[in-house]
Design an enzyme around this catalytic site. Structure first.
Site, PDB file in Angstrom:
ATOM      1  N   HIS A   1       0.848  -1.196   0.000  1.00  0.00           N
ATOM      2  CA  HIS A   1       0.000   0.000   0.000  1.00  0.00           C
ATOM      3  C   HIS A   1       0.886   1.250   0.000  1.00  0.00           C
ATOM      4  CE1 HIS A   1      -2.877   3.041   1.398  1.00  0.00           C
ATOM      5  NE2 HIS A   1      -3.812   2.236   0.915  1.00  0.00           N
TER       6      HIS A   1
ATOM      7  N   GLU B   1      -3.992   2.444  -7.196  1.00  0.00           N
ATOM      8  CA  GLU B   1      -4.316   3.633  -6.412  1.00  0.00           C
ATOM      9  C   GLU B   1      -3.400   4.789  -6.784  1.00  0.00           C
ATOM     10  OE1 GLU B   1      -6.134   3.040  -2.170  1.00  0.00           O
ATOM     11  OE2 GLU B   1      -4.136   2.170  -2.204  1.00  0.00           O
TER      12      GLU B   1
END
Length: 255
Positions: free
Chosen positions: A97, A167
């Site tokens: 992430h 993302e």
């Protein structure tokens, strides 16, 4: 077999107590029961994973973790191994992430975590995404390099059905007005699939799923799902709110 949509709820370091975590989880559980084409993965903070795993859930609701370490065991204070996660009957783990990368995780560390997760029988969700984009298209080279370095040397059998969460960092944590347009998402997904095809073959690319994350809200989830060429979402702060049920409904419309 047809690929099911996925919506991943990344709670990050929220909520503050187990009691509140159970409230949010119960709301998500009720919403998940109404879905026909979508699997929901909830990734709470580590202390809440075990208590929540004891609750009854519909067959399309799963727990996951927000991180995993690449060593099996040892003197690694604060880390959690893939084997420990697997032992809790947890199947999914977020890897790479952007917030972990901001803490110093490199593509090489992410690659080692992916390998450890696969070896333990987990299904890692690889996060990729650029910090900024420009007209020259340098962000595409950045994305390609992330995919290449994070998956380099991994066994092809493990990459079957791989889940990738795209993302764009510049769109995370903002309002829906600053999220990517469905058209731009569509083009980026095509590029990601093209890179996977070049590296691992069309069969791996066709079997992969690409999720979008970055200011996903109830108001823009429908158009993104319909026109963005995605297989679902990675949702941050909105996954802790009542509006998450609407995001799930929007995802489920795509059959």
């Amino acid at each position: 077999m047809k690929k099911r949509n996925i919506v991943l709820a990344n709670w990050k370091m929220n909520p503050e107590t187990l009691g509140k975590a159970k409230e949010v989880f119960n709301s998500t559980r009720l919403a998940a029961k109404t879905l026909k084409n979508t699997d929901v993965i909830v990734c709470p903070p580590f202390p809440f994973v075990f208590p929540l795993s004891k609750l009854n859930v519909p067959k399309n609701l799963f727990l996951g973790t927000q991180n995993v370490f690449y060593e099996i065991k040892g003197a690694f204070t604060g880390e959690v191994s893939a084997g420990m996660i697997k032992d809790l009957k947890i199947k999914f783990s977020v890897v790479g992430h952007s917030e972990r990368r901001a803490m110093g995780e490199t593509n090489e560390i992410v690659r080692k975590k992916m390998a450890a997760a696969f070896d333990a029988g987990l299904s890692p969700i690889l996060c990729i995404g650029e910090k900024e984009r420009n007209k020259e298209g340098s962000h595409l080279s950045f994305i390609k390099n992330q995919i290449k370095e994070c998956l380099f040397g991994l066994q092809k059998k493990h990459l079957v059905g791989i889940n990738i969460a795209y993302e764009p960092i510049w769109a995370i944590g903002k309002s829906y007005k600053e999220a990517m347009s469905p058209t731009d998402i569509h083009e980026t997904v095509l590029f990601i699939k093209k890179v996977i095809t070049e590296l691992f073959g069309k069969d791996i690319a066709d079997g992969s799923r690409v999720l979008y994350g970055g200011s996903v809200e109830a108001i823009n989830a429908g158009p993104m799902m319909e026109y963005g060429n995605i297989d679902g979402f990675l949702v941050g702060h909105a996954s802790l709110t009542p509006s998450f049920a609407e995001i799930l409904k929007a995802a489920d419309l795509r059959k």
